[in-house]
Each structure stands twice: as C-alpha cells, then as structure tokens.
Design a protein around this motif. Structure first.
Motif, short mmCIF file in Angstrom:
data_model
loop_
_atom_site.label_atom_id
_atom_site.label_comp_id
_atom_site.label_asym_id
_atom_site.label_seq_id
_atom_site.Cartn_x
_atom_site.Cartn_y
_atom_site.Cartn_z
N THR A 166 0.83 -1.20 0.00
CA THR A 166 0.00 0.00 0.00
C THR A 166 0.87 1.25 0.00
N ILE A 167 1.93 1.24 0.81
CA ILE A 167 2.83 2.39 0.87
C ILE A 167 3.60 2.57 -0.42
N THR A 168 4.07 1.45 -1.01
CA THR A 168 4.89 1.53 -2.23
C THR A 168 4.06 1.57 -3.50
N GLU A 169 2.74 1.52 -3.35
CA GLU A 169 1.82 1.53 -4.50
C GLU A 169 2.11 0.35 -5.43
N GLY A 170 2.38 -0.81 -4.83
CA GLY A 170 2.55 -2.03 -5.60
C GLY A 170 3.97 -2.36 -5.99
N HIS A 171 4.92 -1.47 -5.73
CA HIS A 171 6.31 -1.72 -6.10
C HIS A 171 6.97 -2.64 -5.08
N GLU A 172 8.01 -3.35 -5.53
CA GLU A 172 8.69 -4.31 -4.67
C GLU A 172 9.70 -3.64 -3.74
N GLN A 173 10.13 -2.42 -4.06
CA GLN A 173 11.10 -1.71 -3.24
C GLN A 173 10.73 -0.24 -3.15
N ILE A 174 11.23 0.41 -2.08
CA ILE A 174 11.00 1.85 -1.91
C ILE A 174 12.25 2.46 -1.30
N PRO A 175 12.74 3.59 -1.83
CA PRO A 175 13.90 4.26 -1.22
C PRO A 175 13.56 4.73 0.19
N ILE A 176 14.54 4.66 1.07
CA ILE A 176 14.33 5.05 2.46
C ILE A 176 13.83 6.50 2.58
N PRO A 177 14.43 7.47 1.87
CA PRO A 177 13.93 8.86 1.99
C PRO A 177 12.46 8.99 1.57
N LYS A 178 12.06 8.25 0.56
CA LYS A 178 10.67 8.31 0.12
C LYS A 178 9.73 7.74 1.19
N SER A 231 25.63 0.55 5.41
CA SER A 231 25.58 0.28 3.97
C SER A 231 26.42 1.30 3.23
N SER A 232 27.19 0.82 2.26
CA SER A 232 28.05 1.72 1.47
C SER A 232 27.28 2.43 0.37
N THR A 233 26.13 1.89 0.02
CA THR A 233 25.30 2.49 -1.02
C THR A 233 23.95 2.86 -0.43
N GLY A 234 23.18 3.58 -1.17
CA GLY A 234 21.85 3.96 -0.72
C GLY A 234 20.97 2.73 -0.49
N VAL A 235 20.25 2.72 0.61
CA VAL A 235 19.44 1.56 0.98
C VAL A 235 18.02 1.73 0.45
N THR A 236 17.56 0.72 -0.24
CA THR A 236 16.15 0.64 -0.61
C THR A 236 15.52 -0.48 0.21
N MET A 237 14.31 -0.28 0.61
CA MET A 237 13.65 -1.22 1.51
C MET A 237 12.65 -2.07 0.76
N ASP A 238 12.79 -3.40 0.91
CA ASP A 238 11.80 -4.31 0.35
C ASP A 238 10.88 -4.77 1.47
N ARG A 239 9.97 -5.68 1.16
CA ARG A 239 8.99 -6.09 2.17
C ARG A 239 9.63 -6.87 3.31
N HIS A 240 10.74 -7.54 3.05
CA HIS A 240 11.42 -8.28 4.10
C HIS A 240 12.08 -7.32 5.10
N LEU A 241 12.74 -6.28 4.60
CA LEU A 241 13.33 -5.29 5.48
C LEU A 241 12.24 -4.50 6.22
N PHE A 242 11.15 -4.24 5.52
CA PHE A 242 10.04 -3.53 6.16
C PHE A 242 9.50 -4.33 7.35
N ARG A 243 9.37 -5.63 7.16
CA ARG A 243 8.90 -6.48 8.25
C ARG A 243 9.92 -6.50 9.39
N LYS A 244 11.20 -6.48 9.04
CA LYS A 244 12.26 -6.50 10.06
C LYS A 244 12.27 -5.19 10.85
N PHE A 245 12.13 -4.07 10.16
CA PHE A 245 12.22 -2.77 10.81
C PHE A 245 10.95 -2.42 11.58
#
Length: 289
Positions: A94-106, A137-151
């Motif tokens: 719902t937050i990502t509007e159906g996308h598998e990943q979302i940038p942390i700032p967004k 992380s050395s690069t920009g972190v994007t969050m998927d549903r697994h990280l979302f569940r973890k966080f």
C-alpha cells in the motif's frame, strides 16, 4: 410469521459451536441444535484466514523424530516473526503503490505525511534499527517487504492506523497547510508589545513567532521559531495538572488544587471549612501569572 436469521459462529479458543439443525415447535418457538467443532483449516469462524488473525491461531501438531538411540524427541515449533505477517506485506505494498522496493527517503516522507515523525518515541526502536542499517551500507538503501517487516513489524498496528488514515486527523498534510496559513496571517500582525512586568518575559524579541501542535494520536507539526527556548510562566499549569492527574487521580488532586476561578490571588494559600490546607492555584487562569 417469524423470520429467523442464521446465527453467527461464536469462537471459544480454537473451537466454535454452530447451528446444525433447526426446527419449529408447535408453540412457535425455535429449536436449534448446536455442535462443537474445529473451524475448517485455513478459515476461521469469522471468515478471515487463520494465519492473519491474532485471535485464532490453530497450532500445528508437534513433530516427533527419533534420534540415534531410538528415543522420540519433540521438534521445536517455528514461529513466524511479527504479529500479522500478511498485514505487514499488505501495508508495505500500500505504501509503495505495488512496487517491490521503496527508497528510504521516500518512505520517511510518506511517514511524515501521516503526522508521525522519526523522533516519535513509539518508533524509536524501529528508527534506530533503520538508521544502523543505513549507516552500515556503502550504497543507498532501498527497503523491500522483508526489510520492512524487520524494521517495523513491531509497530505494524500503529503504521496501519497511520497509512489507512485512521488517526484523528486523517489527511494531516491538508490540516498542516491550514495551520501554516494561519501562522503566516498572524505573523503579519506587529501591534502590541512584549510584556515587561516580568524580567524573563521582557528579554524576548517581539519578532519571534512559532506554532507547535500534537494530536491525541501523536501527530505533530511545527512551524516558525519553535526551537528557541522561552519562559512558560503559567502556561506550565495545564501540563503540571495533566501530569498530576496521571500520577495520582482527579479526585485526589482536586482535594488540594482548584479548577474554577475564585477571584482570589493565584498564589493564595488558605484552609477550607474543615481546616485542611487548600491552594488557590487555578488550572485555567485569567490574568497575569
């Protein structure tokens, strides 16, 4: 002529009872025959999947295995992380509007649009965990549903209320824009002067102006000079009153502190008719101090 509706199944633990037969007696009353049974696998009595409701959770039978000596041992049960895993994935998409990943700032921007800030005490553990992951992380972190569940699995109920607009202010961005407009209109008014009958008040600049608010659901918004400390004076009384009520009780506090204007000085101390100590400090006060 009577009209009868099928009765719902009443849940009791993991079992429920439901009507299996109906007949009508000669006196017009209804006879129901009830039967205890387990809900069908994969479906609770309410029609919601058992795996997605915290109220019904059918335990899987224990798995027993034999070791080298032939002794039967129970295999430890595996528990899924999070309160409602299905709800976590549903909220993520719902937050990502159906996308598998979302940038942390967004994601942070989407969170702030609901009125929740990253400094919210209820989100402290989640945000600390997110911050550690980003820093490592050395690069920009994007969050998927697994990280979302973890966080955010531990705060899934709060976030669900926020993103489904169940807070007291459903559309907080529109509400904040109204507050900003009122702030700008009031900022244009330059009449009046700073109170000088109290030295601490006389020290402040008349150009300072800020507005901060917090709803009962913890939605917060600030605009203007809100980071500069100022002298609260009697503005502290409602805060102290709320703390005292929370620590003790309304009846106990009102034995010593009044809440209606009396016409007497704010700091007058006297005895009541029973000879008990009484303070005339009012929570709501008209006039200085």
């Amino acid at each position: 002529m009577h009209r009868f509706k099928s009765l719902p199944c009443f849940t009791a633990g993991v079992c429920h009872f439901r009507p299996v037969n109906f007949s009508r007696r000669q006196d017009g009353c209804a006879n129901w025959q009830w039967k205890w049974q387990l809900p069908p696998r994969g479906r609770a009595a309410s029609g919601v999947s058992c795996g997605r409701t915290p109220l019904l959770n059918l335990s899987k039978p224990e798995v027993k295995k034999a070791n080298e000596n032939g002794d039967v041992q129970k295999e430890p049960r595996k528990h899924k992380p999070g309160l409602m895993p299905g709800l976590e994935d549903m909220l993520f998409y719902t937050i990502t509007e159906g996308h598998e990943q979302i940038p942390i700032p967004k994601f942070i921007s989407a969170l702030k649009s609901t009125g929740l800030l990253t400094s919210d005490p209820r989100l402290k553990y989640c945000m600390d965990l997110l911050r550690e992951t980003v820093q490592s992380s050395s690069t920009g972190v994007t969050m998927d549903r697994h990280l979302f569940r973890k966080f955010f699995g531990s705060n899934i109920v709060l976030l669900t209320q926020a993103f489904r607009k169940k807070f007291v202010i459903p559309d907080f961005e529109v509400f904040s824009s109204h507050i900003n407009r009122l702030y700008d209109n009031a900022r244009k008014r330059t009449s009046g002067k700073v109170a000088d009958y109290i030295p601490q008040l006389a020290k402040f600049s008349p150009d300072l102006w800020g507005v901060s608010l917090c709803t009962v659901d913890g939605q917060r918004h600030s605009v203007g000079d809100t980071k500069i400390p100022f002298c609260l004076q009697s503005c502290i009384k409602p805060l102290e009153y709320g703390i005292a009520i929370n620590e003790f009780s309304t009846d106990y506090v009102h034995q010593y502190v009044g809440k209606e204007p009396s016409g007497l000085r704010f700091n007058k101390v006297f005895l009541n008719e029973e000879g008990e100590y009484r303070s005339n400090m009012q929570v709501f006060q008209s006039g200085p101090n």
